[in-house]
Design an enzyme around this catalytic site. Structure first.
Site, short mmCIF file in Angstrom:
data_model
loop_
_atom_site.label_atom_id
_atom_site.label_comp_id
_atom_site.label_asym_id
_atom_site.label_seq_id
_atom_site.Cartn_x
_atom_site.Cartn_y
_atom_site.Cartn_z
N HIS A 59 88.10 -8.21 -36.96
CA HIS A 59 89.04 -7.78 -35.93
C HIS A 59 89.88 -6.63 -36.49
O HIS A 59 90.35 -6.68 -37.63
CB HIS A 59 89.93 -8.96 -35.53
CG HIS A 59 91.07 -8.57 -34.66
ND1 HIS A 59 90.91 -7.78 -33.55
CD2 HIS A 59 92.40 -8.84 -34.73
CE1 HIS A 59 92.09 -7.58 -32.98
NE2 HIS A 59 93.00 -8.22 -33.68
N ASN A 61 94.25 -1.60 -32.10
CA ASN A 61 93.91 -3.02 -31.97
C ASN A 61 93.61 -3.31 -30.50
O ASN A 61 94.49 -3.16 -29.65
CB ASN A 61 95.11 -3.83 -32.48
CG ASN A 61 94.92 -5.33 -32.35
OD1 ASN A 61 94.01 -5.79 -31.66
ND2 ASN A 61 95.79 -6.08 -33.00
N CYS A 63 92.81 -12.35 -29.68
CA CYS A 63 91.97 -11.48 -30.50
C CYS A 63 90.71 -12.18 -31.01
O CYS A 63 89.79 -11.52 -31.51
CB CYS A 63 92.77 -10.94 -31.68
SG CYS A 63 94.32 -10.21 -31.15
O1 UT7 Z 1 95.79 -8.74 -33.16
C1 UT7 Z 1 96.89 -9.48 -33.56
C2 UT7 Z 1 97.08 -9.33 -34.97
N1 UT7 Z 1 98.25 -8.53 -35.26
C3 UT7 Z 1 98.46 -8.13 -36.46
O2 UT7 Z 1 97.63 -8.36 -37.32
C4 UT7 Z 1 99.73 -7.43 -36.80
C5 UT7 Z 1 100.13 -7.80 -38.20
N2 UT7 Z 1 101.37 -7.14 -38.64
C6 UT7 Z 1 101.38 -5.86 -39.04
O3 UT7 Z 1 100.36 -5.19 -39.04
C7 UT7 Z 1 102.68 -5.28 -39.54
O4 UT7 Z 1 103.62 -6.31 -39.68
C8 UT7 Z 1 103.26 -4.17 -38.62
C9 UT7 Z 1 102.39 -2.94 -38.73
C10 UT7 Z 1 103.31 -4.66 -37.20
C11 UT7 Z 1 104.66 -3.79 -39.08
O5 UT7 Z 1 104.67 -3.37 -40.44
P1 UT7 Z 1 105.84 -3.84 -41.41
O6 UT7 Z 1 105.59 -3.19 -42.71
O7 UT7 Z 1 105.86 -5.34 -41.37
O8 UT7 Z 1 107.13 -3.20 -40.74
P2 UT7 Z 1 108.47 -3.89 -40.25
O9 UT7 Z 1 108.22 -4.63 -38.98
O10 UT7 Z 1 109.04 -4.67 -41.39
O11 UT7 Z 1 109.40 -2.66 -39.96
C12 UT7 Z 1 109.82 -1.80 -41.02
C13 UT7 Z 1 110.70 -0.72 -40.47
C14 UT7 Z 1 111.85 -1.21 -39.60
O12 UT7 Z 1 112.96 -0.36 -39.86
P3 UT7 Z 1 114.15 -0.85 -40.86
O13 UT7 Z 1 114.67 -2.11 -40.24
O14 UT7 Z 1 113.49 -1.07 -42.17
O15 UT7 Z 1 115.09 0.31 -40.81
C15 UT7 Z 1 111.39 -0.96 -38.21
O16 UT7 Z 1 112.45 -0.78 -37.30
O17 UT7 Z 1 109.93 0.15 -39.62
C16 UT7 Z 1 110.60 0.30 -38.35
N3 UT7 Z 1 109.59 0.49 -37.33
C17 UT7 Z 1 109.11 1.69 -36.97
N4 UT7 Z 1 109.39 2.93 -37.39
C18 UT7 Z 1 108.71 3.95 -36.81
C19 UT7 Z 1 108.95 -0.47 -36.60
N5 UT7 Z 1 108.06 0.10 -35.78
C20 UT7 Z 1 108.13 1.44 -35.98
C21 UT7 Z 1 107.45 2.53 -35.44
N6 UT7 Z 1 107.77 3.76 -35.88
N7 UT7 Z 1 106.48 2.41 -34.48
#
Ligand code: UT7
Length: 321
Positions: A248, A278, A111
């Protein structure tokens, strides 16, 4: 001698995929994706390739700059999703636009790829080796995503952005700050190709992009403000004096956090992630081109740029427009 951006261009695939479209093929929802990331839709390539989008973005940037293909000395293209291992995507662009006088190569800084490429071009231009360069960030991330991993695949999109830069005695980039931390690289990983050697047994693990989102999030909200502070200090400019921060486009929450840490209004942070998602190396140049097209960029304005992501890598710059 400074390096000045004299033209921008971009290209997005025709096919638009909304969060609702994704919710029809996997267990997700518009509510989850938009509230956690700010993303509402993305463009995913069907016919387009990394090279075809790069060529289109390059032509538009050259037209915007008023520069002919023969005038280009250097083409550097940041990507993690080139169509071929060889020829490089930059060489494909060179051939397609007829930049027969240019040296062309790809770099991989995920990125941060466009920002790293700008920095390389800046070094060449400052040393007097080259005068005019075409810098491109381009990705077809949809082909390397794990479409069974809803936590990652919903975040990314496809597209290309380009900028023409040229040596200028008066204005241009005032400071750069780049960094890498390979020790944390596996938090955002994807195999380039599986091993085709019949004597070697290979695992299918990491064949597609895998991301520990929370680790990358923590990295981004600390590394980006630190890098921006450094580059502002080196340029001798305060955060308040910056007209726009072109970051970014990974997640709206990361951008809001950076704005808060820099004590700057979120209004100074233009957004394209809502309609692009992204797009890794293409994010910053596409955003810059949208800002340019929308008339936001006026001569003399100070713009801060920042890319961050896989590697891990980060890169910031301050440019006088
Ligand atoms: O260019 C590279 C740079 N990348 C980034 O900057 C990414 C940085 N990270 C993020 O933006 C965030 O960490 C994410 C958006 C990727 C994830 O957000 P989060 O608040 O950290 O969510 P999480 O991974 O902790 O997941 C929370 C819940 C989980 O369910 P449980 O275990 O709480 O029941 C996941 O299974 O959300 C669930 N989940 C989803 N639900 C619906 C994960 N993906 C999805 C989805 N739809 N697409």
């Amino acid at each position: 001698m400074k390096t000045r951006i004299i033209g921008t261009g971009s290209c997005l695939p025709a096919n638009v995929v909304t969060n609702d479209d994704l919710s029809k093929i996997m267990d997700t929802s518009d509510e989850w994706i938009s509230s956690r990331t700010g993303i509402r839709e993305r463009h995913l390539a069907k016919e387009e390739t990394t090279a075809s989008m790069s060529v289109e973005a390059a032509k538009r940037a050259m037209e915007n700059a008023g520069v002919t293909a023969e005038e280009i000395d250097l083409i550097i293209l940041g990507t993690v999703s080139a169509d071929y291992v060889t020829p490089s995507c930059a060489c494909e662009v060179q051939a397609a636009i007829g930049a027969k006088n240019a040296v062309a190569f790809d770099i991989n800084a995920a990125c941060s790829g466009f920002m790293f490429a700008l920095h390389i071009a800046n070094a060449y231009i400052q040393s007097g080796i080259y005068r005019t360069a075409l810098i491109i960030g381009a990705e077809t991330l949809s082909k390397i995503m794990d479409w069974n991993d809803r936590s990652t695949c919903v975040l990314f999109g496809d597209g290309a952005g380009a900028a023409v830069v040229r040596a200028d005695e008066n204005t241009g980039f005032l400071a750069f700050d780049l960094g890498s931390d390979g020790s944390r690289g596996m938090v955002l990983a994807g195999l380039n190709r599986t091993n085709n050697n019949p004597l070697v047994e290979t695992s299918k693990e990491l064949q597609y992009v895998h991301m520990d989102g929370q680790e990358v999030y923590k990295f981004a909200v600390t590394a980006v403000p630190a890098s921006l502070h450094k580059v502002l200090e080196d340029a001798g400019i305060s955060a308040e004096e910056i007209d726009y921060f072109a970051l970014h486009q990974a997640n709206i929450r990361i951008i809001q956090s950076v704005a808060k840490r820099l004590k700057v209004s979120e209004d100074k942070f233009p957004i394209s992630l809502d309609h692009c998602g992204n797009i890794s190396a293409a994010s910053v140049p596409i955003l810059l081109d949208e800002m340019n097209k929308n008339g936001l960029l006026k001569p003399g304005m100070k713009i801060a740029l920042s890319g961050f992501g896989g590697g891990l890598t980060w890169a910031s710059a301050v440019v006088e427009w």
